[in-house]
Write an enzyme that holds these catalytic residues in place. Structure first.
Site, mmCIF file in Angstrom:
data_model
loop_
_atom_site.group_PDB
_atom_site.id
_atom_site.type_symbol
_atom_site.label_atom_id
_atom_site.label_comp_id
_atom_site.label_asym_id
_atom_site.label_seq_id
_atom_site.Cartn_x
_atom_site.Cartn_y
_atom_site.Cartn_z
ATOM 1 N N LEU A 1 43.561 33.655 55.205
ATOM 2 C CA LEU A 1 43.304 34.855 54.394
ATOM 3 C C LEU A 1 44.026 36.069 54.965
ATOM 4 O O LEU A 1 44.154 36.219 56.173
ATOM 5 C CB LEU A 1 41.795 35.151 54.386
ATOM 6 C CG LEU A 1 40.892 34.125 53.715
ATOM 7 C CD1 LEU A 1 39.431 34.490 53.966
ATOM 8 C CD2 LEU A 1 41.183 34.054 52.224
ATOM 9 N N ASP B 1 41.273 29.280 58.124
ATOM 10 C CA ASP B 1 40.870 30.374 59.029
ATOM 11 C C ASP B 1 39.930 29.926 60.151
ATOM 12 O O ASP B 1 39.395 30.765 60.878
ATOM 13 C CB ASP B 1 40.193 31.488 58.214
ATOM 14 C CG ASP B 1 41.192 32.266 57.379
ATOM 15 O OD1 ASP B 1 41.980 33.031 57.973
ATOM 16 O OD2 ASP B 1 41.213 32.085 56.153
ATOM 17 N N GLU C 1 34.998 33.138 65.922
ATOM 18 C CA GLU C 1 34.019 34.202 66.102
ATOM 19 C C GLU C 1 33.265 34.517 64.807
ATOM 20 O O GLU C 1 32.155 35.045 64.859
ATOM 21 C CB GLU C 1 34.722 35.471 66.593
ATOM 22 C CG GLU C 1 33.741 36.565 66.943
ATOM 23 C CD GLU C 1 34.419 37.804 67.484
ATOM 24 O OE1 GLU C 1 34.101 38.181 68.609
ATOM 25 O OE2 GLU C 1 35.263 38.390 66.779
ATOM 26 N N ASP C 2 33.849 34.174 63.641
ATOM 27 C CA ASP C 2 33.217 34.613 62.393
ATOM 28 C C ASP C 2 32.026 33.775 61.928
ATOM 29 O O ASP C 2 31.044 34.335 61.440
ATOM 30 C CB ASP C 2 34.268 34.753 61.293
ATOM 31 C CG ASP C 2 35.190 35.919 61.582
ATOM 32 O OD1 ASP C 2 34.680 36.958 62.043
ATOM 33 O OD2 ASP C 2 36.406 35.788 61.377
ATOM 34 N N ARG D 1 35.526 30.277 53.695
ATOM 35 C CA ARG D 1 35.180 30.077 55.106
ATOM 36 C C ARG D 1 33.758 29.563 55.312
ATOM 37 O O ARG D 1 33.371 29.225 56.430
ATOM 38 C CB ARG D 1 35.382 31.400 55.881
ATOM 39 C CG ARG D 1 36.812 31.917 55.793
ATOM 40 C CD ARG D 1 37.126 32.892 56.900
ATOM 41 N NE ARG D 1 36.939 32.258 58.195
ATOM 42 C CZ ARG D 1 37.018 32.892 59.364
ATOM 43 N NH1 ARG D 1 37.299 34.179 59.372
ATOM 44 N NH2 ARG D 1 36.820 32.264 60.490
ATOM 45 N N ARG E 1 32.548 41.488 54.179
ATOM 46 C CA ARG E 1 32.124 40.158 54.617
ATOM 47 C C ARG E 1 30.646 40.107 55.030
ATOM 48 O O ARG E 1 30.048 39.040 55.064
ATOM 49 C CB ARG E 1 32.968 39.711 55.814
ATOM 50 C CG ARG E 1 34.455 39.629 55.539
ATOM 51 C CD ARG E 1 34.807 38.421 54.694
ATOM 52 N NE ARG E 1 36.239 38.342 54.465
ATOM 53 C CZ ARG E 1 37.100 37.745 55.288
ATOM 54 N NH1 ARG E 1 36.662 37.179 56.396
ATOM 55 N NH2 ARG E 1 38.386 37.727 54.998
ATOM 56 N N HIS F 1 36.938 43.990 59.451
ATOM 57 C CA HIS F 1 35.742 43.741 60.265
ATOM 58 C C HIS F 1 35.460 44.944 61.167
ATOM 59 O O HIS F 1 36.395 45.632 61.597
ATOM 60 C CB HIS F 1 35.968 42.523 61.180
ATOM 61 C CG HIS F 1 35.858 41.200 60.486
ATOM 62 N ND1 HIS F 1 36.776 40.190 60.658
ATOM 63 C CD2 HIS F 1 34.910 40.702 59.648
ATOM 64 C CE1 HIS F 1 36.408 39.127 59.945
ATOM 65 N NE2 HIS F 1 35.289 39.416 59.324
ATOM 66 N N CYS G 1 38.629 37.519 67.717
ATOM 67 C CA CYS G 1 38.327 36.523 66.663
ATOM 68 C C CYS G 1 38.481 35.079 67.124
ATOM 69 O O CYS G 1 37.877 34.180 66.545
ATOM 70 C CB CYS G 1 39.264 36.708 65.476
ATOM 71 S SG CYS G 1 39.564 38.382 64.978
HETATM 72 N N1 GLY Z 1 42.165 35.753 58.260
HETATM 73 C C1 GLY Z 1 40.940 36.051 58.858
HETATM 74 C C2 GLY Z 1 39.895 36.310 57.834
HETATM 75 O O1 GLY Z 1 40.236 36.931 56.852
HETATM 76 O O2 GLY Z 1 38.775 35.904 57.941
#
Ligand code: GLY
Length: 258
Positions: free
Chosen positions: A22, A64, A69-70, A89, A135, A166, A253
């Protein structure tokens, strides 16, 4: 133990599909081999700082997923399986649960509708900032705040400035009292009581730095910021982030640390 002192980390090797990750604009795809080299150097830097890094296998179905970390949040007191706000994701969490259980035993989980990305969570000694963003929604932030309370940590839900992906795209902790932030983040006035070092014009990407034990990892494209951090008395290691940055990502990340 200070909140930037770590012994362990989790990372995930990039899959070839990472080049389709992304991004907000029409940046060209990153070069896979160069990106892989950046990731290897990053893992080596964590190991060089004394961390044991659990490297998970690549996931081609999730471009991704290198940005571990996300979908999760960890602190020494425990782990929380988050619910990433980007639909593409969401499935990463099914590939993250087991490794969290292996390292932490019990894992808290956010429920349907509670979206939060770990990139929106900044740990400081007294409080943990949770940034609302495209997000991370209010339900996700409040659920995460409650989960953190059960782990013994206070959290504060704040607004990520507009146009910033973020919260940690634009902020990172340098020491107990000092944050590295972009001008937009400084102007949002959420960091009362902290000393702020503001990234110079054109070096906003440097704000996603990563303090690991005695060293601050900073992107190699940001010489003025590195100098500011050195002047502040901290040791700096620069890492290539050119390919990673094409996916709107940075140094925090690519690992979960505790
Ligand atoms: N490319 C990292 C994100 O958008 O989550």
């Amino acid at each position: 133990m200070r909140v930037f002192d770590f012994t362990d980390a989790i990372a995930r090797a990039p899959a070839p599909s990472v080049v389709h990750g992304l991004r907000r604009d029409s940046s060209p795809d990153p070069d896979f081999e160069k990106l892989r080299a950046e990731h290897l150097a990053y893992v080596a830097a964590l190991q060089g700082a004394g961390l044991t890094v659990d490297i998970l296998p690549p996931l081609d179905a999730f471009p991704d997923s290198i940005f571990v970390e996300d979908p999760a949040f960890v602190i020494p007191q425990g782990a929380i399986l988050l619910r990433p706000g980007a639909p593409s994701r969401l499935g990463e969490r099914e590939h993250t649960r087991d490794v969290l259980k292996r390292h932490f035993g019990q894992v808290h989980e956010l429920a349907d509708g509670e979206n939060a990305d770990g990139g929106d969570v900044l740990v400081t000694p007294k409080t943990i900032f949770i940034g609302l963003s495209k997000r991370t929604n209010r339900a996700g932030a409040e659920a995460l705040k409650a989960a953190l309370k059960s782990l013994g940590r206070d959290a504060r839900v704040v607004q990520t400035p507009p146009a910033i992906l973020h919260f940690k795209t634009a902020s990172s902790l340098l020491d107990e009292e000092t944050l590295l932030v972009t001008r937009a983040m400084a102007d949002s006035n959420v960091f009362e009581g902290f000393r702020l070092i503001v990234t110079p014009d054109g070096e906003e990407g440097a704000a996603n730095a990563l303090r690991v034990n005695g060293t601050v990892l900073v992107g190699d494209r940001f010489p003025q910021t590195r100098e500011l951090i050195r002047k502040h008395g901290l040791s700096v290691q620069s890492l290539a982030v050119t390919e990673i940055a094409k996916l709107d990502a940075g140094l925090s990340c690519m690992s979960l640390r505790w």
